[in-house]
Motif scaffolding. Structure first.
Motif, PDB file in Angstrom:
ATOM      1  N   MET A   1       7.323 -55.165   4.786  1.00  0.00           N
ATOM      2  CA  MET A   1       9.101 -54.986   4.277  1.00  0.00           C
ATOM      3  C   MET A   1      10.067 -54.848   5.979  1.00  0.00           C
ATOM      4  SD  MET A   1      10.802 -51.637   2.952  1.00  0.00           S
ATOM      5  CE  MET A   1       9.293 -51.659   2.334  1.00  0.00           C
ATOM      6  N   ASN A   2      11.202 -55.339   6.192  1.00  0.00           N
ATOM      7  CA  ASN A   2      11.896 -55.422   7.428  1.00  0.00           C
ATOM      8  C   ASN A   2      12.019 -53.541   7.762  1.00  0.00           C
ATOM      9  OD1 ASN A   2      14.016 -54.787   9.564  1.00  0.00           O
ATOM     10  ND2 ASN A   2      14.767 -57.319   8.818  1.00  0.00           N
ATOM     11  N   PRO A   3      11.693 -52.914   8.632  1.00  0.00           N
ATOM     12  CA  PRO A   3      11.864 -51.458   9.407  1.00  0.00           C
ATOM     13  C   PRO A   3      13.426 -51.082   9.308  1.00  0.00           C
ATOM     14  CG  PRO A   3      10.969 -52.667  11.139  1.00  0.00           C
ATOM     15  CD  PRO A   3      11.242 -54.021  10.190  1.00  0.00           C
ATOM     16  N   THR A   4      14.536 -52.595   9.577  1.00  0.00           N
ATOM     17  CA  THR A   4      15.529 -51.836   9.726  1.00  0.00           C
ATOM     18  C   THR A   4      16.645 -52.019   8.392  1.00  0.00           C
ATOM     19  OG1 THR A   4      15.747 -53.274  11.537  1.00  0.00           O
ATOM     20  CG2 THR A   4      17.712 -53.064  10.943  1.00  0.00           C
ATOM     21  N   LYS A   6      14.125 -50.552   5.384  1.00  0.00           N
ATOM     22  CA  LYS A   6      14.118 -49.461   5.138  1.00  0.00           C
ATOM     23  C   LYS A   6      14.568 -48.192   6.368  1.00  0.00           C
ATOM     24  CE  LYS A   6      10.240 -46.516   3.816  1.00  0.00           C
ATOM     25  NZ  LYS A   6      11.015 -44.935   3.800  1.00  0.00           N
ATOM     26  N   GLN A   7      15.092 -48.132   7.189  1.00  0.00           N
ATOM     27  CA  GLN A   7      15.907 -47.086   7.585  1.00  0.00           C
ATOM     28  C   GLN A   7      17.585 -47.273   6.799  1.00  0.00           C
ATOM     29  OE1 GLN A   7      16.553 -49.191  11.931  1.00  0.00           O
ATOM     30  NE2 GLN A   7      14.798 -47.277  12.135  1.00  0.00           N
ATOM     31  N   TYR A   8      18.258 -48.476   6.828  1.00  0.00           N
ATOM     32  CA  TYR A   8      19.111 -48.172   6.158  1.00  0.00           C
ATOM     33  C   TYR A   8      19.241 -47.998   4.643  1.00  0.00           C
ATOM     34  CZ  TYR A   8      23.254 -50.431   3.741  1.00  0.00           C
ATOM     35  OH  TYR A   8      24.798 -50.857   2.868  1.00  0.00           O
ATOM     36  N   PHE A   9      18.075 -48.269   4.025  1.00  0.00           N
ATOM     37  CA  PHE A   9      17.877 -47.332   2.085  1.00  0.00           C
ATOM     38  C   PHE A   9      17.808 -46.299   3.321  1.00  0.00           C
ATOM     39  CE2 PHE A   9      14.400 -45.891  -0.436  1.00  0.00           C
ATOM     40  CZ  PHE A   9      15.346 -45.853  -1.373  1.00  0.00           C
ATOM     41  N   TYR A  40      23.633 -40.060 -12.200  1.00  0.00           N
ATOM     42  CA  TYR A  40      22.312 -39.779 -11.860  1.00  0.00           C
ATOM     43  C   TYR A  40      20.719 -39.949 -12.367  1.00  0.00           C
ATOM     44  CZ  TYR A  40      24.990 -35.579  -9.976  1.00  0.00           C
ATOM     45  OH  TYR A  40      26.019 -34.299  -9.296  1.00  0.00           O
ATOM     46  N   ARG A  41      20.925 -40.643 -13.886  1.00  0.00           N
ATOM     47  CA  ARG A  41      19.839 -41.304 -14.255  1.00  0.00           C
ATOM     48  C   ARG A  41      19.216 -42.593 -13.359  1.00  0.00           C
ATOM     49  NH1 ARG A  41      22.951 -41.762 -19.423  1.00  0.00           N
ATOM     50  NH2 ARG A  41      22.375 -39.824 -20.300  1.00  0.00           N
ATOM     51  N   THR A  42      20.562 -43.402 -12.429  1.00  0.00           N
ATOM     52  CA  THR A  42      20.103 -44.573 -12.140  1.00  0.00           C
ATOM     53  C   THR A  42      18.779 -43.997 -10.548  1.00  0.00           C
ATOM     54  OG1 THR A  42      21.962 -45.892 -12.742  1.00  0.00           O
ATOM     55  CG2 THR A  42      20.844 -46.121 -10.696  1.00  0.00           C
ATOM     56  N   PHE A  43      20.141 -42.557  -9.907  1.00  0.00           N
ATOM     57  CA  PHE A  43      19.714 -42.299  -8.869  1.00  0.00           C
ATOM     58  C   PHE A  43      18.006 -41.923  -9.017  1.00  0.00           C
ATOM     59  CE2 PHE A  43      19.092 -38.897  -5.486  1.00  0.00           C
ATOM     60  CZ  PHE A  43      19.334 -39.728  -3.974  1.00  0.00           C
ATOM     61  N   TYR A  44      17.897 -40.818  -9.805  1.00  0.00           N
ATOM     62  CA  TYR A  44      16.493 -40.195  -9.907  1.00  0.00           C
ATOM     63  C   TYR A  44      15.285 -41.698 -10.551  1.00  0.00           C
ATOM     64  CZ  TYR A  44      19.190 -36.011 -10.464  1.00  0.00           C
ATOM     65  OH  TYR A  44      19.777 -35.055 -10.130  1.00  0.00           O
ATOM     66  N   ASP A  45      15.822 -42.659 -11.429  1.00  0.00           N
ATOM     67  CA  ASP A  45      14.522 -43.674 -11.284  1.00  0.00           C
ATOM     68  C   ASP A  45      14.000 -44.370  -9.878  1.00  0.00           C
ATOM     69  OD1 ASP A  45      14.666 -43.534 -13.780  1.00  0.00           O
ATOM     70  OD2 ASP A  45      16.436 -45.036 -14.571  1.00  0.00           O
ATOM     71  N   ILE A  46      15.530 -44.091  -9.168  1.00  0.00           N
ATOM     72  CA  ILE A  46      15.666 -44.645  -7.353  1.00  0.00           C
ATOM     73  C   ILE A  46      14.686 -43.913  -6.730  1.00  0.00           C
ATOM     74  CG2 ILE A  46      16.628 -45.345  -5.603  1.00  0.00           C
ATOM     75  CD1 ILE A  46      18.572 -46.393  -6.977  1.00  0.00           C
ATOM     76  N   GLU A  47      14.603 -42.300  -7.503  1.00  0.00           N
ATOM     77  CA  GLU A  47      13.192 -41.461  -6.265  1.00  0.00           C
ATOM     78  C   GLU A  47      12.852 -40.921  -6.850  1.00  0.00           C
ATOM     79  OE1 GLU A  47      15.502 -36.995  -5.031  1.00  0.00           O
ATOM     80  OE2 GLU A  47      15.149 -37.621  -7.450  1.00  0.00           O
ATOM     81  N   TYR A  48      12.390 -41.352  -8.267  1.00  0.00           N
ATOM     82  CA  TYR A  48      11.060 -41.251  -8.518  1.00  0.00           C
ATOM     83  C   TYR A  48      10.200 -43.207  -8.124  1.00  0.00           C
ATOM     84  CZ  TYR A  48       7.185 -42.077 -12.078  1.00  0.00           C
ATOM     85  OH  TYR A  48       6.167 -41.912 -12.847  1.00  0.00           O
ATOM     86  N   THR A  49      10.572 -43.579  -8.101  1.00  0.00           N
ATOM     87  CA  THR A  49       9.837 -45.005  -7.665  1.00  0.00           C
ATOM     88  C   THR A  49       9.301 -44.785  -6.227  1.00  0.00           C
ATOM     89  OG1 THR A  49      11.456 -45.896  -9.084  1.00  0.00           O
ATOM     90  CG2 THR A  49       9.805 -47.129  -7.681  1.00  0.00           C
ATOM     91  N   LYS A  50      10.831 -44.300  -5.628  1.00  0.00           N
ATOM     92  CA  LYS A  50      10.316 -44.311  -3.897  1.00  0.00           C
ATOM     93  C   LYS A  50       9.147 -42.686  -3.713  1.00  0.00           C
ATOM     94  CE  LYS A  50      12.701 -42.281  -0.360  1.00  0.00           C
ATOM     95  NZ  LYS A  50      12.915 -40.793  -0.278  1.00  0.00           N
ATOM     96  N   ASP A  58      11.710 -56.795  -2.767  1.00  0.00           N
ATOM     97  CA  ASP A  58      12.721 -56.983  -4.058  1.00  0.00           C
ATOM     98  C   ASP A  58      13.594 -55.712  -4.222  1.00  0.00           C
ATOM     99  OD1 ASP A  58      11.902 -59.821  -4.257  1.00  0.00           O
ATOM    100  OD2 ASP A  58      10.754 -59.858  -5.671  1.00  0.00           O
ATOM    101  N   TRP A  59      11.979 -54.672  -4.364  1.00  0.00           N
ATOM    102  CA  TRP A  59      11.998 -53.519  -4.924  1.00  0.00           C
ATOM    103  C   TRP A  59      13.545 -52.973  -4.215  1.00  0.00           C
ATOM    104  CZ3 TRP A  59      12.342 -48.605  -2.943  1.00  0.00           C
ATOM    105  CH2 TRP A  59      12.671 -47.194  -3.822  1.00  0.00           C
ATOM    106  N   MET A  60      12.946 -52.881  -2.943  1.00  0.00           N
ATOM    107  CA  MET A  60      14.119 -52.504  -2.023  1.00  0.00           C
ATOM    108  C   MET A  60      15.276 -52.770  -2.173  1.00  0.00           C
ATOM    109  SD  MET A  60      13.905 -50.103   0.310  1.00  0.00           S
ATOM    110  CE  MET A  60      12.070 -49.692   1.213  1.00  0.00           C
ATOM    111  N   GLU A  61      15.872 -53.899  -2.310  1.00  0.00           N
ATOM    112  CA  GLU A  61      16.634 -54.741  -1.976  1.00  0.00           C
ATOM    113  C   GLU A  61      17.417 -54.381  -3.719  1.00  0.00           C
ATOM    114  OE1 GLU A  61      15.948 -58.701  -2.169  1.00  0.00           O
ATOM    115  OE2 GLU A  61      15.250 -58.710  -0.329  1.00  0.00           O
TER     116      GLU A  61
END
Length: 85
Positions: A1-4, A6-9, A40-50, A58-61
């Motif tokens: 994964m590209n560090p850039t 990751k920083q953008y994410f 909120y649901r989507t954000f919490y799903d991302i937060e959980y996976t993170k 693929d997940w990061m994109e």
């Protein structure tokens, strides 16, 4: 994964979190309530996976695309509320 990427994410994640917190403070019963709940649901799903440290490309994109869309929509909702207040 590209560090850039990751920083953008990380920056996009932080910004979206702050926007969700702000919109929660000014939340009122309106036509956007259900849409905001879904964000909120989507954000919490991302937060959980993170938190589970699933960071493949693929997940990061997909997460970046969702966060970008959420950020733009939250800004639009906030602008609409500002001009109609």
């Amino acid at each position: 994964m590209n560090p850039t990427m990751k920083q953008y994410f990380d920056e996009l994640y932080k910004t979206t979190s702050e926007l969700l917190d702000r919109i929660k403070r000014y939340e009122r019963a309106d036509s956007n309530a259900e849409e905001i709940k879904n964000m909120y649901r989507t954000f919490y799903d991302i937060e959980y996976t993170k938190a589970m440290q699933v960071h493949d490309r693929d997940w990061m994109e997909r997460a970046v695309m969702k966060l970008e869309n959420m950020k733009l929509r939250l800004l639009t909702i906030m602008e609409d509320r500002l001009y109609t207040a």
